[in-house]
Design an enzyme around this catalytic site. Structure first.
Site, PDB file in Angstrom:
ATOM      1  N   ASP A 168       4.312   2.396  -7.770  1.00  0.00           N
ATOM      2  CA  ASP A 168       3.527   1.193  -8.039  1.00  0.00           C
ATOM      3  C   ASP A 168       2.026   1.460  -7.904  1.00  0.00           C
ATOM      4  OD1 ASP A 168       5.992   0.002  -8.086  1.00  0.00           O
ATOM      5  OD2 ASP A 168       5.541  -1.505  -6.567  1.00  0.00           O
ATOM      6  N   HIS A 175       4.002   4.789  -3.971  1.00  0.00           N
ATOM      7  CA  HIS A 175       2.749   4.437  -4.651  1.00  0.00           C
ATOM      8  C   HIS A 175       2.054   5.727  -5.057  1.00  0.00           C
ATOM      9  CE1 HIS A 175       3.832   0.977  -2.174  1.00  0.00           C
ATOM     10  NE2 HIS A 175       3.203   0.235  -3.052  1.00  0.00           N
TER      11      HIS A 175
HETATM   12 NI    NI Z   1       1.778  -3.096  -5.556  1.00  0.00          NI
END
Ligand code: NI
Length: 234
Positions: free
Chosen positions: A45, A185
């Site tokens: 993400d 991430h």
């Molecule tokens: Ni996010």
């Protein structure tokens, strides 16, 4: 959606034929299931971010691993070549809103706009397609349906918090099982390091790294718009 079955099985067959080491799961790995039956989806993400995402793509390519990237819309245009590369290399690309808004904390029209703007940016760059949604913080207002399947996760090593590759990799390896969707991430160098360690380790154990869409299909789940998926089993 039926057309999606074909790429998954082609992928499995090609991978079985082409990837080095797949047929030989080390005897000491503890893997009792033959190679090709344990699937996991890494999801990333908050990118793309050139400095880190590029290195991740290089590492995934080297290892024959596929992943899913949930992109922030306002970062797409400046990283167009990187996003195009993700698509070319077989990764799944999804929507993480335009500006990382918590979708259950804003008006429905604003939430729809956050999703639609990113969708438009991805369509402009990659063409029409279905860009699945990962809502920031995994939350949407009750009953919200943005017209695509939504993806949460079941393994969260909180990589943004520790920023420690060893700790993040260990946290993933402790919890992962076949069918897991892992949250990472790709904006942190430590998360890239952790992800590649996880791939190396789990490939030794006979795992295959596939996209979320492939993971669902491989588990016999037909993805539906408006539903939230936490694992490959639905
Ligand atoms: Ni996010």
């Amino acid at each position: 959606m039926v057309k999606k079955i074909v790429p998954v099985f082609i992928l499995a067959i090609l991978a079985a034929l082409c990837l080095p080491g797949r047929e030989a799961v080390p005897a000491d790995s503890g893997a009792e299931i033959p190679a090709g039956e344990k699937y996991v989806a890494l999801t990333f993400d908050d990118g793309p971010r050139r400095a880190t995402t590029e290195r991740l793509l290089d590492g995934l390519k080297e290892r024959g691993a596929k992943a899913t990237f949930f992109l922030i819309g306002q970062q797409v245009e400046d990283n167009a070549s990187l996003v195009a590369r993700m698509a070319e290399e077989g990764h799944q690309i999804g929507n993480h809103t335009w500006s990382h808004q918590r979708l259950d904390g804003i008006l429905p029209d604003a939430a729809a706009q956050e999703v639609a703007r990113t969708e438009a940016a991805l369509e402009a760059l990659l063409g029409g397609g279905e860009y699945w949604l990962r809502p920031p913080y995994g939350q949407v207002a009750e009953g919200a349906d943005f017209g695509v399947p939504m993806v949460k996760w079941c393994v969260d090593p909180r990589d943004w918090e520790s920023r420690d590759a060893e700790k993040v990799a260990r946290a993933v390896l402790e919890c992962v099982e076949p069918g897991s969707i892992v949250l990472l991430h790709d904006i942190y160098p430590t998360s890239v390091d952790a992800a590649l360690r996880v791939v190396d380790r789990l490939q030794e154990e006979g795992y295959w790294f596939v996209t979320v869409e492939e993971l669902l299909w491989l588990n016999g789940v037909t993805p539906e718009a408006g539903r939230m998926y936490r694992t490959g089993r639905g």
